[in-house]
Design a protein around this motif. Sequence first.
Motif, PDB file in Angstrom:
ATOM      1  N   PRO A  97       0.766  -1.223  -0.065  1.00  0.00           N
ATOM      2  CA  PRO A  97       0.146  -0.031   0.080  1.00  0.00           C
ATOM      3  C   PRO A  97       0.853   1.241   0.021  1.00  0.00           C
ATOM      4  CG  PRO A  97      -1.071  -1.706   1.497  1.00  0.00           C
ATOM      5  CD  PRO A  97       0.516  -2.113   1.229  1.00  0.00           C
ATOM      6  N   LYS A  98       0.493   2.352  -0.482  1.00  0.00           N
ATOM      7  CA  LYS A  98       0.899   3.683  -0.804  1.00  0.00           C
ATOM      8  C   LYS A  98       1.587   4.103   0.617  1.00  0.00           C
ATOM      9  CE  LYS A  98      -0.326   6.077  -3.977  1.00  0.00           C
ATOM     10  NZ  LYS A  98      -1.362   7.251  -4.729  1.00  0.00           N
ATOM     11  N   ILE A  99       0.718   4.076   1.697  1.00  0.00           N
ATOM     12  CA  ILE A  99       1.237   4.617   3.110  1.00  0.00           C
ATOM     13  C   ILE A  99       2.457   3.794   3.596  1.00  0.00           C
ATOM     14  CG2 ILE A  99      -0.396   2.980   4.270  1.00  0.00           C
ATOM     15  CD1 ILE A  99       0.165   6.354   5.197  1.00  0.00           C
ATOM     16  N   GLN A 100       2.429   2.494   3.188  1.00  0.00           N
ATOM     17  CA  GLN A 100       3.779   1.583   3.570  1.00  0.00           C
ATOM     18  C   GLN A 100       4.915   2.089   2.863  1.00  0.00           C
ATOM     19  OE1 GLN A 100       3.093  -2.335   3.725  1.00  0.00           O
ATOM     20  NE2 GLN A 100       1.152  -2.371   4.882  1.00  0.00           N
ATOM     21  N   ARG A 101       4.651   2.622   1.695  1.00  0.00           N
ATOM     22  CA  ARG A 101       5.710   3.002   0.725  1.00  0.00           C
ATOM     23  C   ARG A 101       6.381   4.426   1.433  1.00  0.00           C
ATOM     24  NH1 ARG A 101       3.680   2.224  -5.064  1.00  0.00           N
ATOM     25  NH2 ARG A 101       1.704   2.161  -3.845  1.00  0.00           N
ATOM     26  N   ALA A 102       5.348   5.306   1.734  1.00  0.00           N
ATOM     27  CA  ALA A 102       5.441   6.667   2.108  1.00  0.00           C
ATOM     28  C   ALA A 102       6.189   6.475   3.463  1.00  0.00           C
ATOM     29  CB  ALA A 102       4.225   7.261   2.312  1.00  0.00           C
ATOM     30  N   THR A 103       5.924   5.565   4.309  1.00  0.00           N
ATOM     31  CA  THR A 103       6.716   5.351   5.532  1.00  0.00           C
ATOM     32  C   THR A 103       7.988   4.941   5.415  1.00  0.00           C
ATOM     33  OG1 THR A 103       4.590   4.560   6.649  1.00  0.00           O
ATOM     34  CG2 THR A 103       6.451   4.232   8.070  1.00  0.00           C
ATOM     35  N   LEU A 104       8.363   4.008   4.575  1.00  0.00           N
ATOM     36  CA  LEU A 104       9.684   3.751   4.288  1.00  0.00           C
ATOM     37  C   LEU A 104      10.297   4.990   3.605  1.00  0.00           C
ATOM     38  CD1 LEU A 104       9.818   0.332   2.296  1.00  0.00           C
ATOM     39  CD2 LEU A 104      10.991   0.877   4.425  1.00  0.00           C
ATOM     40  N   LYS A 105       9.808   5.741   3.026  1.00  0.00           N
ATOM     41  CA  LYS A 105      10.457   7.001   2.524  1.00  0.00           C
ATOM     42  C   LYS A 105      10.447   7.808   3.624  1.00  0.00           C
ATOM     43  CE  LYS A 105       9.781   7.974  -1.684  1.00  0.00           C
ATOM     44  NZ  LYS A 105       8.901   8.569  -2.943  1.00  0.00           N
ATOM     45  N   GLU A 125      17.236   8.890  15.215  1.00  0.00           N
ATOM     46  CA  GLU A 125      16.983   9.056  16.608  1.00  0.00           C
ATOM     47  C   GLU A 125      15.767   8.145  17.299  1.00  0.00           C
ATOM     48  OE1 GLU A 125      16.482  13.142  18.301  1.00  0.00           O
ATOM     49  OE2 GLU A 125      17.428  14.146  16.145  1.00  0.00           O
ATOM     50  N   ASP A 126      16.086   7.773  18.510  1.00  0.00           N
ATOM     51  CA  ASP A 126      15.124   6.999  18.997  1.00  0.00           C
ATOM     52  C   ASP A 126      13.939   7.615  19.741  1.00  0.00           C
ATOM     53  OD1 ASP A 126      13.739   4.759  19.983  1.00  0.00           O
ATOM     54  OD2 ASP A 126      15.202   4.247  21.512  1.00  0.00           O
ATOM     55  N   THR A 127      12.983   8.058  18.920  1.00  0.00           N
ATOM     56  CA  THR A 127      11.919   9.148  19.115  1.00  0.00           C
ATOM     57  C   THR A 127      10.730   7.978  19.112  1.00  0.00           C
ATOM     58  OG1 THR A 127      11.386   9.845  17.261  1.00  0.00           O
ATOM     59  CG2 THR A 127      12.939  11.172  18.586  1.00  0.00           C
ATOM     60  N   PRO A 128       9.595   8.401  19.882  1.00  0.00           N
ATOM     61  CA  PRO A 128       8.084   7.823  19.695  1.00  0.00           C
ATOM     62  C   PRO A 128       7.763   7.699  18.356  1.00  0.00           C
ATOM     63  CG  PRO A 128       8.161   9.184  21.660  1.00  0.00           C
ATOM     64  CD  PRO A 128       9.452   9.397  21.084  1.00  0.00           C
ATOM     65  N   SER A 129       8.178   8.887  17.547  1.00  0.00           N
ATOM     66  CA  SER A 129       7.430   8.887  16.091  1.00  0.00           C
ATOM     67  C   SER A 129       8.127   7.924  15.305  1.00  0.00           C
ATOM     68  CB  SER A 129       7.639  10.156  15.510  1.00  0.00           C
ATOM     69  OG  SER A 129       8.697  10.640  15.610  1.00  0.00           O
ATOM     70  N   VAL A 130       9.358   7.859  15.381  1.00  0.00           N
ATOM     71  CA  VAL A 130      10.428   6.852  14.661  1.00  0.00           C
ATOM     72  C   VAL A 130       9.890   5.400  15.045  1.00  0.00           C
ATOM     73  CG1 VAL A 130      12.337   6.254  14.265  1.00  0.00           C
ATOM     74  CG2 VAL A 130      12.135   8.584  14.251  1.00  0.00           C
ATOM     75  N   ARG A 131       9.820   5.161  16.222  1.00  0.00           N
ATOM     76  CA  ARG A 131       9.240   3.745  16.725  1.00  0.00           C
ATOM     77  C   ARG A 131       8.127   3.330  16.453  1.00  0.00           C
ATOM     78  NH1 ARG A 131      12.594   0.230  19.806  1.00  0.00           N
ATOM     79  NH2 ARG A 131      14.368   1.375  20.543  1.00  0.00           N
ATOM     80  N   GLY A 132       7.161   4.492  16.213  1.00  0.00           N
ATOM     81  CA  GLY A 132       5.910   4.111  15.735  1.00  0.00           C
ATOM     82  C   GLY A 132       5.877   3.755  13.941  1.00  0.00           C
ATOM     83  N   MET A 133       6.742   4.482  13.304  1.00  0.00           N
ATOM     84  CA  MET A 133       6.930   4.112  12.096  1.00  0.00           C
ATOM     85  C   MET A 133       7.515   2.741  11.872  1.00  0.00           C
ATOM     86  SD  MET A 133       8.264   7.929  10.951  1.00  0.00           S
ATOM     87  CE  MET A 133       8.343   7.747   8.993  1.00  0.00           C
ATOM     88  N   VAL A 134       8.339   2.401  12.483  1.00  0.00           N
ATOM     89  CA  VAL A 134       9.150   1.363  12.686  1.00  0.00           C
ATOM     90  C   VAL A 134       8.051   0.004  12.873  1.00  0.00           C
ATOM     91  CG1 VAL A 134      10.700  -0.540  13.529  1.00  0.00           C
ATOM     92  CG2 VAL A 134      11.390   1.983  12.907  1.00  0.00           C
ATOM     93  N   ASN A 135       7.257   0.315  13.909  1.00  0.00           N
ATOM     94  CA  ASN A 135       6.152  -0.563  14.112  1.00  0.00           C
ATOM     95  C   ASN A 135       5.045  -0.984  13.323  1.00  0.00           C
ATOM     96  OD1 ASN A 135       7.817  -1.379  16.441  1.00  0.00           O
ATOM     97  ND2 ASN A 135       6.671   0.118  17.787  1.00  0.00           N
ATOM     98  N   SER A 136       4.830   0.102  12.533  1.00  0.00           N
ATOM     99  CA  SER A 136       3.898  -0.012  11.604  1.00  0.00           C
ATOM    100  C   SER A 136       4.185  -0.846  10.426  1.00  0.00           C
ATOM    101  CB  SER A 136       3.147   1.445  11.175  1.00  0.00           C
ATOM    102  OG  SER A 136       4.354   2.026  10.411  1.00  0.00           O
ATOM    103  N   ILE A 137       5.429  -0.938  10.143  1.00  0.00           N
ATOM    104  CA  ILE A 137       5.956  -1.714   9.047  1.00  0.00           C
ATOM    105  C   ILE A 137       6.684  -2.831   9.358  1.00  0.00           C
ATOM    106  CG2 ILE A 137       5.152  -0.278   7.095  1.00  0.00           C
ATOM    107  CD1 ILE A 137       8.170   0.815   7.207  1.00  0.00           C
ATOM    108  N   PRO A 138       6.474  -3.737  10.524  1.00  0.00           N
ATOM    109  CA  PRO A 138       7.437  -4.713  10.911  1.00  0.00           C
ATOM    110  C   PRO A 138       7.898  -5.737   9.829  1.00  0.00           C
ATOM    111  CG  PRO A 138       5.464  -5.410  11.593  1.00  0.00           C
ATOM    112  CD  PRO A 138       5.351  -3.831  11.055  1.00  0.00           C
ATOM    113  N   HIS A 139       7.125  -5.825   8.741  1.00  0.00           N
ATOM    114  CA  HIS A 139       7.590  -6.953   7.749  1.00  0.00           C
ATOM    115  C   HIS A 139       8.540  -6.316   6.684  1.00  0.00           C
ATOM    116  CE1 HIS A 139       4.043  -4.647   6.636  1.00  0.00           C
ATOM    117  NE2 HIS A 139       4.309  -4.740   5.481  1.00  0.00           N
TER     118      HIS A 139
END
Length: 61
Positions: free
Chosen positions: A16-24, A38-52
């Motif tokens: 999905p487009k949202i997952q590609r945008a998260t990677l970018k 940086e280990d911030t809550p926003s970066v952790r959230g992005m990583v946790n949203s695309i664990p695959h």
Amino acid sequence: MATIVVKQIGSPIRRPKIQRATLKGLGLNKMHRTRELEDTPSVRGMVNSIPHLVTIVEEKG
């Protein structure tokens, strides 16, 4: 400042487009690239949203 090293392990093709945008947003665009962020809550959230697609290689600090 705590940082994490994130590695792309999955391809954004046919995702999905949202997952590609998260990677970018994480600064990743090609397979097996790593990025120190940086280990911030926003970066952790992005990583946790695309664990695959990404994995945390190392945590510093």
